[in-house]
Write a protein that holds these residues in place. Structure first.
Motif, PDB file in Angstrom:
ATOM      1  N   LYS A 172       0.881  -1.406  -0.099  1.00  0.00           N
ATOM      2  CA  LYS A 172       0.053  -0.066   0.019  1.00  0.00           C
ATOM      3  C   LYS A 172       1.007   1.179  -0.073  1.00  0.00           C
ATOM      4  CE  LYS A 172      -3.843  -2.361   2.496  1.00  0.00           C
ATOM      5  NZ  LYS A 172      -4.753  -2.242   3.528  1.00  0.00           N
ATOM      6  N   HIS A 173       2.235   1.178   0.167  1.00  0.00           N
ATOM      7  CA  HIS A 173       3.096   2.299   0.172  1.00  0.00           C
ATOM      8  C   HIS A 173       2.978   3.192  -0.923  1.00  0.00           C
ATOM      9  CE1 HIS A 173       6.497   4.763   1.797  1.00  0.00           C
ATOM     10  NE2 HIS A 173       6.878   4.423   0.427  1.00  0.00           N
ATOM     11  N   SER A 174       3.206   2.363  -2.135  1.00  0.00           N
ATOM     12  CA  SER A 174       2.817   2.807  -3.448  1.00  0.00           C
ATOM     13  C   SER A 174       2.039   2.106  -4.453  1.00  0.00           C
ATOM     14  CB  SER A 174       4.567   3.148  -4.114  1.00  0.00           C
ATOM     15  OG  SER A 174       4.220   3.594  -5.454  1.00  0.00           O
ATOM     16  N   PRO A 175       0.627   2.637  -4.496  1.00  0.00           N
ATOM     17  CA  PRO A 175      -0.308   1.824  -5.260  1.00  0.00           C
ATOM     18  C   PRO A 175       0.125   1.631  -6.784  1.00  0.00           C
ATOM     19  CG  PRO A 175      -1.215   3.849  -4.456  1.00  0.00           C
ATOM     20  CD  PRO A 175       0.208   3.696  -3.823  1.00  0.00           C
ATOM     21  N   LEU A 176       1.083   2.746  -7.320  1.00  0.00           N
ATOM     22  CA  LEU A 176       1.570   2.823  -8.463  1.00  0.00           C
ATOM     23  C   LEU A 176       2.646   2.214  -8.828  1.00  0.00           C
ATOM     24  CD1 LEU A 176       0.172   5.595  -7.590  1.00  0.00           C
ATOM     25  CD2 LEU A 176       0.666   6.354 -10.019  1.00  0.00           C
ATOM     26  N   PHE A 177       3.216   1.076  -8.052  1.00  0.00           N
ATOM     27  CA  PHE A 177       4.241   0.212  -8.315  1.00  0.00           C
ATOM     28  C   PHE A 177       4.075  -1.102  -8.980  1.00  0.00           C
ATOM     29  CE2 PHE A 177       7.787  -2.470  -6.927  1.00  0.00           C
ATOM     30  CZ  PHE A 177       8.877  -1.578  -6.846  1.00  0.00           C
ATOM     31  N   TYR A 178       4.470  -1.304 -10.177  1.00  0.00           N
ATOM     32  CA  TYR A 178       4.366  -2.591 -10.858  1.00  0.00           C
ATOM     33  C   TYR A 178       5.561  -3.404 -10.938  1.00  0.00           C
ATOM     34  CZ  TYR A 178      -0.098  -0.200 -12.203  1.00  0.00           C
ATOM     35  OH  TYR A 178      -1.341   0.376 -12.142  1.00  0.00           O
ATOM     36  N   HIS A 179       5.299  -4.730 -10.767  1.00  0.00           N
ATOM     37  CA  HIS A 179       6.314  -5.836 -11.067  1.00  0.00           C
ATOM     38  C   HIS A 179       6.046  -6.508 -12.247  1.00  0.00           C
ATOM     39  CE1 HIS A 179       9.197  -8.309  -8.173  1.00  0.00           C
ATOM     40  NE2 HIS A 179       9.803  -7.269  -8.869  1.00  0.00           N
ATOM     41  N   MET A 180       7.150  -6.331 -13.200  1.00  0.00           N
ATOM     42  CA  MET A 180       6.927  -6.812 -14.401  1.00  0.00           C
ATOM     43  C   MET A 180       7.568  -8.237 -14.330  1.00  0.00           C
ATOM     44  SD  MET A 180       5.467  -4.616 -16.251  1.00  0.00           S
ATOM     45  CE  MET A 180       5.285  -5.736 -17.711  1.00  0.00           C
ATOM     46  N   VAL A 181       7.990  -8.846 -13.457  1.00  0.00           N
ATOM     47  CA  VAL A 181       8.269 -10.300 -13.157  1.00  0.00           C
ATOM     48  C   VAL A 181       7.263 -11.206 -12.205  1.00  0.00           C
ATOM     49  CG1 VAL A 181      10.594  -9.694 -14.059  1.00  0.00           C
ATOM     50  CG2 VAL A 181       9.939  -9.721 -11.565  1.00  0.00           C
ATOM     51  N   GLY A 453      -4.427  -4.649 -13.935  1.00  0.00           N
ATOM     52  CA  GLY A 453      -5.043  -5.530 -14.483  1.00  0.00           C
ATOM     53  C   GLY A 453      -5.099  -5.689 -16.094  1.00  0.00           C
ATOM     54  N   ILE A 454      -4.126  -4.774 -16.481  1.00  0.00           N
ATOM     55  CA  ILE A 454      -4.019  -5.000 -18.063  1.00  0.00           C
ATOM     56  C   ILE A 454      -3.568  -6.261 -18.696  1.00  0.00           C
ATOM     57  CG2 ILE A 454      -1.581  -4.029 -18.390  1.00  0.00           C
ATOM     58  CD1 ILE A 454      -2.497  -2.262 -20.548  1.00  0.00           C
ATOM     59  N   THR A 455      -4.055  -6.798 -19.852  1.00  0.00           N
ATOM     60  CA  THR A 455      -3.938  -7.868 -20.703  1.00  0.00           C
ATOM     61  C   THR A 455      -3.664  -7.493 -22.281  1.00  0.00           C
ATOM     62  OG1 THR A 455      -5.067  -9.467 -19.207  1.00  0.00           O
ATOM     63  CG2 THR A 455      -4.664  -9.773 -21.296  1.00  0.00           C
ATOM     64  N   PHE A 456      -2.317  -7.924 -22.662  1.00  0.00           N
ATOM     65  CA  PHE A 456      -1.979  -7.107 -23.838  1.00  0.00           C
ATOM     66  C   PHE A 456      -1.181  -8.475 -24.685  1.00  0.00           C
ATOM     67  CE2 PHE A 456       1.423  -6.201 -21.048  1.00  0.00           C
ATOM     68  CZ  PHE A 456       2.205  -6.298 -21.558  1.00  0.00           C
ATOM     69  N   GLU A 462       3.107 -13.139 -27.525  1.00  0.00           N
ATOM     70  CA  GLU A 462       2.824 -13.683 -26.485  1.00  0.00           C
ATOM     71  C   GLU A 462       1.790 -13.061 -25.681  1.00  0.00           C
ATOM     72  OE1 GLU A 462       5.163 -15.738 -22.313  1.00  0.00           O
ATOM     73  OE2 GLU A 462       6.320 -14.585 -24.106  1.00  0.00           O
ATOM     74  N   ARG A 463       0.819 -13.399 -24.933  1.00  0.00           N
ATOM     75  CA  ARG A 463      -0.105 -12.924 -24.333  1.00  0.00           C
ATOM     76  C   ARG A 463       0.265 -12.698 -22.788  1.00  0.00           C
ATOM     77  NH1 ARG A 463      -5.024 -11.219 -25.792  1.00  0.00           N
ATOM     78  NH2 ARG A 463      -6.694 -10.705 -24.064  1.00  0.00           N
ATOM     79  N   LEU A 464       0.222 -11.229 -22.172  1.00  0.00           N
ATOM     80  CA  LEU A 464       0.658 -11.236 -20.859  1.00  0.00           C
ATOM     81  C   LEU A 464      -0.575 -10.288 -20.032  1.00  0.00           C
ATOM     82  CD1 LEU A 464       4.323  -9.948 -22.074  1.00  0.00           C
ATOM     83  CD2 LEU A 464       3.807 -12.099 -21.205  1.00  0.00           C
ATOM     84  N   SER A 465      -0.300 -10.490 -19.083  1.00  0.00           N
ATOM     85  CA  SER A 465      -1.170  -9.846 -17.952  1.00  0.00           C
ATOM     86  C   SER A 465      -0.582  -9.697 -16.653  1.00  0.00           C
ATOM     87  CB  SER A 465      -2.484 -10.755 -17.822  1.00  0.00           C
ATOM     88  OG  SER A 465      -2.037 -11.936 -17.334  1.00  0.00           O
ATOM     89  N   LEU A 466      -1.267  -8.368 -16.115  1.00  0.00           N
ATOM     90  CA  LEU A 466      -0.882  -8.022 -14.739  1.00  0.00           C
ATOM     91  C   LEU A 466      -1.937  -8.566 -13.757  1.00  0.00           C
ATOM     92  CD1 LEU A 466       0.807  -4.659 -15.404  1.00  0.00           C
ATOM     93  CD2 LEU A 466       2.099  -6.379 -14.559  1.00  0.00           C
ATOM     94  N   ASN A 467      -1.584  -8.947 -12.700  1.00  0.00           N
ATOM     95  CA  ASN A 467      -2.611  -9.496 -11.808  1.00  0.00           C
ATOM     96  C   ASN A 467      -3.020  -8.566 -10.736  1.00  0.00           C
ATOM     97  OD1 ASN A 467      -0.789  -9.517  -9.663  1.00  0.00           O
ATOM     98  ND2 ASN A 467      -0.334 -11.654  -9.732  1.00  0.00           N
ATOM     99  N   ASP A 468      -4.249  -8.792  -9.995  1.00  0.00           N
ATOM    100  CA  ASP A 468      -4.481  -7.698  -8.930  1.00  0.00           C
ATOM    101  C   ASP A 468      -3.370  -7.237  -7.976  1.00  0.00           C
ATOM    102  OD1 ASP A 468      -4.539 -10.144  -7.683  1.00  0.00           O
ATOM    103  OD2 ASP A 468      -6.334  -9.899  -6.696  1.00  0.00           O
ATOM    104  N   LYS A 469      -2.390  -8.146  -7.858  1.00  0.00           N
ATOM    105  CA  LYS A 469      -1.433  -7.536  -6.971  1.00  0.00           C
ATOM    106  C   LYS A 469      -0.282  -6.395  -7.693  1.00  0.00           C
ATOM    107  CE  LYS A 469      -1.702 -11.581  -3.947  1.00  0.00           C
ATOM    108  NZ  LYS A 469      -1.117 -12.533  -3.330  1.00  0.00           N
ATOM    109  N   ARG A 470      -0.707  -6.252  -8.879  1.00  0.00           N
ATOM    110  CA  ARG A 470       0.212  -5.609  -9.756  1.00  0.00           C
ATOM    111  C   ARG A 470       1.522  -6.311 -10.050  1.00  0.00           C
ATOM    112  NH1 ARG A 470      -1.560  -2.217  -6.110  1.00  0.00           N
ATOM    113  NH2 ARG A 470       0.389  -1.929  -5.202  1.00  0.00           N
ATOM    114  N   GLU A 471       1.456  -7.545 -10.388  1.00  0.00           N
ATOM    115  CA  GLU A 471       2.386  -8.238 -10.734  1.00  0.00           C
ATOM    116  C   GLU A 471       2.393  -9.327 -11.944  1.00  0.00           C
ATOM    117  OE1 GLU A 471       3.979  -9.644  -6.199  1.00  0.00           O
ATOM    118  OE2 GLU A 471       2.592 -11.033  -7.270  1.00  0.00           O
ATOM    119  N   MET A 472       3.393  -9.480 -12.844  1.00  0.00           N
ATOM    120  CA  MET A 472       3.176 -10.295 -13.941  1.00  0.00           C
ATOM    121  C   MET A 472       2.849 -11.723 -13.656  1.00  0.00           C
ATOM    122  SD  MET A 472       3.287 -10.221 -17.155  1.00  0.00           S
ATOM    123  CE  MET A 472       4.198  -8.568 -17.683  1.00  0.00           C
ATOM    124  N   GLU A 473       1.896 -12.270 -14.388  1.00  0.00           N
ATOM    125  CA  GLU A 473       1.451 -13.789 -14.087  1.00  0.00           C
ATOM    126  C   GLU A 473       2.653 -14.723 -14.587  1.00  0.00           C
ATOM    127  OE1 GLU A 473      -0.724 -14.769 -12.579  1.00  0.00           O
ATOM    128  OE2 GLU A 473      -2.477 -13.138 -12.611  1.00  0.00           O
TER     129      GLU A 473
END
Length: 864
Positions: A172-181, A453-456, A462-473
């Motif tokens: 919750k410290h940074s809700p704009l923090f995304y993890h691409m792995v 939650g973007i999927t592209f 390759e089809r990729l998506s970020l889960n609700d924890k802002r992490e790459m599946e």
């Protein structure tokens, strides 16, 4: 000019950037002078940069392999700008900064990115303001979190491509923090499953000496303990090492090299960033310059995802074959089409103004660009025509690495989010002064809304998506490192780990594909504190050592251990028993007294023979029923006695063979009733002798009892009592077949459980009571003068009968299985044979061999 939103928040960031407290306090005082007004970027920038320490210059040598991260970003941007279907009429630009592995430089470059007006765009330059939409980085946890502390103030999305645990930072410290792995938890699970698969329970750990290393250790240690794995050593390695501390460097080299010579520890986990790997290699070399020939250094190295197999220019001449056979956890990579051609076309002289590329070129190819002020040997001059594919793998790789692929995907994620944002605004016709709002007017936090939650699909298909924890599946690949003499290497995919995969596919490994160090003879080595406890033994902890170090002691009696290294021996199932070596269980054989075995055959033969003899005696008595000796002492009772003895002999056959429900139900009750009838007949015969003698006295009132009524009453009354007891027994708790698995170690005894032991002993007790009464009465009447007085024969027979059954009880209780059944059959046959022999053999002798004595005159004479 942009304004800073919160002075107090900025003070906190400044304190994180400055190590010198005095400088931080001056900066704080400067900023508070603007507390009543607004702080501008220009005023902040002048003060902040003037106070930065001069030592912030970064290391002399770069990690040339990481230049692929930059090229992956450039490739992705170029690819997108050439695609008219994504952000048409818009050119995507980028700014690239280096953190130099330094906290202060991370803060500085982040502010550079936010406020310094660079106008570099690929393809062309235009008079446009900087429109920062998102930030990709950093590689390490420290860098990423320091960037996040600043970007979160401006609500700018940050997409990090490093593989580290996000749990060490409050999400919750940074809700704009995304993890691409993928989440590092998948990797931790994979390490555990890998160690368990090869049964490596005594391993070493080299971890980076920072917060991420502490977090990794905190998470991994409990998991190792839960799966019976111990850490033989834990060695912290600094991320940004200061080589001017010679004593510390010497101690660290010693601490690293000593464990490597431990022959028991053949597996080492390396956690951290690539600089940790480089530092580890350096200290191995410093500790033993002949490390390449030292067989003790050839271990199994398990390297986590953040560790890239890279070396700086200083290490290009070193031999790294002792890393041959390493197992690497890697981010999944799917190389886009055209990436290698893009790398092959890169030439430093074509990139005007890109001094960073020239520095990379010099260090990668160990050459120098000409400087008019300094003379340079022509052989050391960079021509610009050097080829990247000629570089060894530790310096640069032509195939896109996992982290480069994450950067590539991060660019696509941002672009797709912008595309959706722009399309949604265009569709809704958001009008400002009659015109559709321009892309430059969008704010970074609006992109964040569409990133969640973007999927592209990327250009690699390759089809990729970020889960609700802002992490790459997804999960991680497991690679096997194969090195060659020419300092090149090859990665072979040997498996995959993903906790979210379907059941049974969370951990997949192809062991046959793994190439091990030659010292291990191409088989997985052992990495244990001591030799395994063989089956038949159990572990016993060594006092003062970790639980992975133990003694091996034999299993206790009746217990087994069927596997290696069992903590405790176990008992076999009730239908099995331990082997001689106590390393397994053998099914028990079924045991019961059958007709086929010698003892069963013998007892059955005796029973049938005695039944036949009884039948012969009965036939003789029937044939000579009118003779005086047969008529004496009640002929009918004699017949009943013989018939009951015949049934007694035959009833013993119910005790042979496998006990079944019917035979268990019948055999004890039938035997007890029949035997009671026989003993009742003997008692009636005895009473007949006594009453007959008493009736001969003048005026005796016993004359009315002489006859069949007395004997019949005695037989019926005594037999009915036993029958009543048996009926109660069978009605309340009847006998039933049972399996005794405890008495004998190697056999299962099939027996008849008596149901109620009380009723069983009541039945035996009643028979004993009748026998005792018969013995007493017959003993008292043995000398009475009467014609062919049977009392003395009955006395002897009852003595045999009582002796047999008195000895039967303790013998029966002390034996089990076949022996117990044999004892009961033997008692039945002997006691019945005693009655038959003692009572009827004298009569048969007279009837068959001395017929002259079988006359009334002879009987009368003997009576006188």
């Amino acid at each position: 000019m942009r304004e800073l939103g919160s002075v107090d928040a900025f003070l906190w960031v400044l304190r994180a950037c400055f190590e010198d407290r005095t400088t931080a306090e001056k900066a704080e005082a400067f900023l508070y002078t603007f507390k009543q007004g607004k702080l501008t970027v220009r005023e902040y920038s002048i003060d902040f940069y003037s106070k930065l320490p001069k030592s912030v210059t970064g290391p002399t040598h770069m990690v040339t392999k990481f230049h692929q991260h930059v090229l992956a970003l450039v490739f992705a941007v170029n690819e997108i700008n050439k695609n008219p279907r994504i952000l048409p009429n818009i050119t995507l630009g980028y700014h690239i900064f280096d953190d130099y592995h330094d906290t202060r430089m991370t803060c500085r470059t982040t502010f550079d990115l936010l406020y310094k007006l660079h106008r570099y765009f690929p393809n062309y330059e235009c008079d446009a303001h900087k429109n920062l939409t998102a930030v990709i980085g950093g590689f390490s946890s420290d860098t990423s979190f320091h960037i996040s502390d600043i970007l979160s103030l401006y609500k700018i999305p940050q997409l990090t491509y490093g593989s580290f645990g996000l749990e060490q930072r409050d999400a919750k410290h940074s809700p704009l923090f995304y993890h691409m792995v993928p989440n590092e938890a998948h990797q931790n699970m994979g390490i555990i499953r890998l160690l368990c698969h090869f049964q490596w329970t005594w391993v070493g750990l080299f971890a980076v000496d920072d917060d991420s290393g502490e977090h990794f250790l905190k998470v991994l240690e409990p998991l190792l303990s839960q799966h019976g794995i111990c850490l033989a050593l834990i060695q912290k390695i600094p991320n940004n090492y200061k080589w001017d501390y010679l004593d510390y460097a010497t101690d660290l080299s010693l601490n690293i090299n000593l464990p490597l010579r431990d022959s028991k520890v053949n597996t080492f986990i390396v956690y951290g960033v690539t600089m940790v790997f480089i530092t580890l290699c350096t200290h191995i070399f410093l500790g033993d310059p002949n490390y390449g020939e030292n067989a003790s250094l050839r271990k199994v190295w398990i390297m986590t995802t953040q560790v890239d197999f890279a070396l700086t220019g200083l290490h290009r001449v070193w031999d790294f074959e002792f890393f041959h056979g390493s197992i690497l956890f890697s981010i999944h990579s799917n190389e886009p089409l055209g990436f290698q051609r893009f790398l092959q076309d890169i030439k430093p002289y074509q990139q005007q103004g890109n001094e960073f590329l020239k520095e990379f070129w010099e260090q990668a190819f160990d050459c120098l660009y000409p400087n008019p002020q300094e003379p340079v040997d022509v052989s050391e001059t960079c021509t610009g025509d050097e080829r990247l594919e000629s570089l060894p793998g530790p310096l640069f790789e032509m195939h896109m690495s996992g982290h480069s692929y994450s950067i590539y995907n991060a660019v696509y994620a941002i672009v797709h989010a912008i595309h959706v944002l722009y399309s949604s605004r265009a569709n809704h016709r958001v009008i400002d002064g009659g015109q559709i709002m321009k892309l430059q007017e969008f704010q970074p936090w609006q992109v964040h809304t569409f990133l969640q939650g973007i999927t592209f699909n990327n250009s690699a298909g390759e089809r990729l998506s970020l889960n609700d924890k802002r992490e790459m599946e997804g999960g991680f690949d497991m690679m096997n490192l194969v090195t060659f003499k020419n300092k090149s290497f090859h990665r072979v995919k040997i498996g995959r780990v993903n906790s979210n995969a379907p059941e049974g596919q969370e951990f997949i490994i192809h062991e046959k594909m793994i190439v091990w160090q030659t010292i291990f003879n191409e088989v997985a080595p052992l990495s244990v504190c001591n030799d395994y406890c063989l089956p038949g033994y159990q572990k016993k902890k060594k006092e003062g050592d970790k639980f992975c170090c133990y003694h091996c002691i034999p299993c206790g009696e009746g217990k087994i251990s069927s596997k290696k290294d069992m903590d405790d021996c176990i008992e076999c199932p009730s239908d099995q028993y331990p082997t001689k070596d106590q390393d397994g269980c053998i099914p028990k054989t079924i045991s019961f007294l059958s007709f086929q075995e010698p003892l069963g055959i013998s007892l059955a033969s005796v029973a049938v023979s005695l039944a036949f003899i009884t039948t012969v005696v009965l036939v003789i008595f029937i044939k000579y029923k009118d003779t005086p000796i047969v008529k004496a002492n009640n002929r009918d009772i004699t017949y009943i006695l013989l018939f009951s003895l015949l049934l007694c002999f035959l009833s013993s056959l119910l005790f042979l063979g496998q006990p079944r429900k019917v035979t268990c139900f019948l055999r004890q009750s039938a035997f007890s009733i029949i035997f009671s009838v026989a003993v009742s007949c003997v008692l009636a015969k005895t009473f007949t002798v006594v009453v007959a003698f008493m009736a001969t006295k003048p005026g005796s009132s016993m004359r009315k009892w002489v006859g069949r009524s007395l004997t019949n009453s005695v037989v019926l009354f005594c037999s009915f009592i036993q029958a009543g007891i048996s009926v109660v027994w069978l009605g309340t708790s009847p006998p039933f077949p049972d399996f005794d698995t405890q008495t004998l170690n190697e056999k299962i005894i099939i027996e008849c459980n008596e149901g109620s032991a009380t009723m069983f002993y009541i039945v035996l007790g009643y028979m004993g009571f009748l026998s005792l009464i018969s013995l007493i009465v017959a003993f008292l009447a043995r000398k009475l003068p009467n014609s062919f007085n049977e009392a003395k024969f009955i006395t002897f027979s009852m003595m045999i009968f009582c002796s047999v059954w008195i000895s039967f009880v303790p013998t029966y209780l002390s034996t089990k299985g076949k022996s117990m059944v044999a004892v009961e059959i033997f008692s039945i046959l002997v006691s019945s044979a005693g009655l038959l022999g003692c009572i009827f053999s004298p009569k048969c002798y007279i009837v068959l061999l001395k017929p002259e004595l079988n006359s009334r005159q002879e009987l009368m004479r003997r009576e006188k």
